[in-house]
Design an enzyme around this catalytic site. Structure first.
Site, PDB file in Angstrom:
ATOM      1  N   CYS A 140       0.676  -1.171  -0.007  1.00 56.70           N
ATOM      2  CA  CYS A 140       0.062   0.084   0.043  1.00 56.70           C
ATOM      3  C   CYS A 140       0.877   1.159  -0.027  1.00 56.70           C
ATOM      4  O   CYS A 140       1.448   1.717   0.832  1.00 56.70           O
ATOM      5  CB  CYS A 140      -0.843  -0.211   1.512  1.00 56.70           C
ATOM      6  SG  CYS A 140      -2.039   1.592   1.258  1.00 56.70           S
ATOM      7  N   CYS A 143      -0.283   3.843   2.203  1.00 55.99           N
ATOM      8  CA  CYS A 143      -0.005   3.933   3.556  1.00 55.99           C
ATOM      9  C   CYS A 143       1.476   4.158   4.054  1.00 55.99           C
ATOM     10  O   CYS A 143       1.843   4.721   5.088  1.00 55.99           O
ATOM     11  CB  CYS A 143      -0.420   2.552   3.955  1.00 55.99           C
ATOM     12  SG  CYS A 143      -2.076   1.791   3.422  1.00 55.99           S
ATOM     13  N   ASP A 144       2.018   3.726   3.136  1.00 59.69           N
ATOM     14  CA  ASP A 144       3.644   3.459   3.443  1.00 59.69           C
ATOM     15  C   ASP A 144       4.796   4.309   2.590  1.00 59.69           C
ATOM     16  O   ASP A 144       5.897   4.434   2.796  1.00 59.69           O
ATOM     17  CB  ASP A 144       4.157   2.003   3.540  1.00 59.69           C
ATOM     18  CG  ASP A 144       3.308   1.083   4.347  1.00 59.69           C
ATOM     19  OD1 ASP A 144       3.052   1.744   5.412  1.00 59.69           O
ATOM     20  OD2 ASP A 144       3.213  -0.045   3.990  1.00 59.69           O
TER      21      ASP A 144
END
Ligand code: NDP
Length: 324
Positions: A140, A143-144
């Site tokens: 993701c 997200c990261d």
């Protein structure tokens, strides 16, 4: 056979399930939430993530498992009954609905499905470990991605997700290499062209990942393996080459967890449960779906939590309309 008919049974305990449990708990509906057991992951995809920096309310960030513990504690505080069991069969033909966990039968006036989705992984050695420890493998970019400022990263896949992730990652990374196993793409022309026109994106076509090279970083309990390079195998010649990368984003698709509902609930062409537009209601009155099991577009903890809230409010109103 259980005589009790639960007002709300929730299947799956990620952000959507816990939020549905919290809301129905606060509405005094005494929800029962089946959080699952191995091979399912109680807590969902956040249990295999490390830092979460995009969940509002945590300005310093929060660890995925810690966030899920907080979700759980909050739902339990308002009376959610947690079962560490899998639901193994459902029958939504008549009300009350019938569910089974092994031989145990459970009856429910409403069911909220929040079984989530799983990012497909390659299964390369070290992949799962590097993902769980924040060692450089992720599924993701939203997200990261921000953890990879000014370093070189790779994205695996040739679909729209891979193109979207690669483009997004160029905001942070100094270089993004798209690794794809052939030369043709599933990605839409516009998304592909956007990547082809992005000077920070390079291509490793006809390549698959053979192995990850890592390096120990940190000391003591903080020591972990960090991705440093990816060994690529040429799909045609088998030749191995090495690509420097501190991050590797696997974008080869997601699979919603819907086996239980096969031939019972409608799914779209990519296998996700279909809900009524802008609602959590499925085609079966009293059965609701929330979170990633019905959302292949946003796939965020916060949107899953929001849709768990929607399912809870809809379930509450449904019960009220039936005088239950
Ligand atoms: P797709 O199934 O479209 O693409 C998956 C890609 O991963 C393919 O290129 C496939 O290669 C590759 N792949 C699959 N398994 C492996 C493997 N084991 N090893 C190496 N490569 C592998 O999935 P997406 O997640 O990209 O997209 C899913 C759906 O969501 C699509 O309908 C897409 O259009 C949509 N979407 C739309 C977006 C948008 O419009 N903004 C954004 C993201 C997704 P191969 O082609 O060789 O099979």
């Amino acid at each position: 056979m259980s005589e009790q008919i639960h007002k709300v049974v929730i299947i799956g305990a990620g952000p959507a399930g816990w939020t549905a449990a919290l809301y129905t708990g606060r509405a005094n509906l005494e929800p029962v939430i089946f959080e699952g057991e191995a091979p399912n992951t109680p807590g969902g995809q956040l249990m295999i993530t490390s830092d979460v920096e995009n969940y509002p309310g945590f300005p310093e960030g929060v660890l995925g498992p810690e966030l899920m513990e907080k979700f759980k504690a909050q739902a339990v505080r308002f009376g959610a009954q947690v079962k560490s069991q899998n639901i193994t069969k459902v029958d939504f033909d008549a009300s009350p609905f019938r569910l089974w966990s092994g031989d145990e039968e459970i009856l429910a006036h409403t069911v909220i499905i929040s079984t989530g989705a799983k990012a497909k992984l390659l299964g390369t050695p070290k992949e799962a470990e590097l993902m769980a420890t924040g060692g450089g493998v992720s599924a993701c970019a939203t997200c990261d991605g921000a953890f990879f400022k000014n370093v070189e990263v790779a994205v695996v896949g040739g679909g729209d997700t891979a193109m979207e992730e690669a483009n997004f990652l160029t905001r942070y990374a100094s270089k993004v290499t798209i690794i794809h196993r052939r030369e043709e793409f599933r990605a839409s022309k516009i998304m592909l062209e956007r990547c082809q026109n992005n000077p920070k994106i390079e291509w490793a076509l006809n390549k698959t990942i053979d192995s990850y090279e890592t390096e120990k970083v940190g000391v003591g309990v903080l020591a972990k393996d960090q991705l440093k390079a990816i060994n690529l195998k040429d799909s045609n010649t088998g030749e191995i080459s090495t690509l420097a990368a501190e991050g590797c984003f696997i974008a080869i698709g997601h699979a919603p967890t819907t086996e239980l509902f096969k031939d019972i609930l409608e799914t779209d062409e990519t296998g996700y449960l279909v809900t009524q537009p802008g609602k959590a209601a499925t085609a079966i009155p009293g059965v609701f779906a929330s979170g990633d099991v019905q959302d292949h577009y946003y796939r965020q903890a916060i949107t899953a939590a929001g849709s768990g809230c929607m399912a809870a409010i809809e379930a509450e109103r449904f019960l009220e309309s039936k005088g239950l």
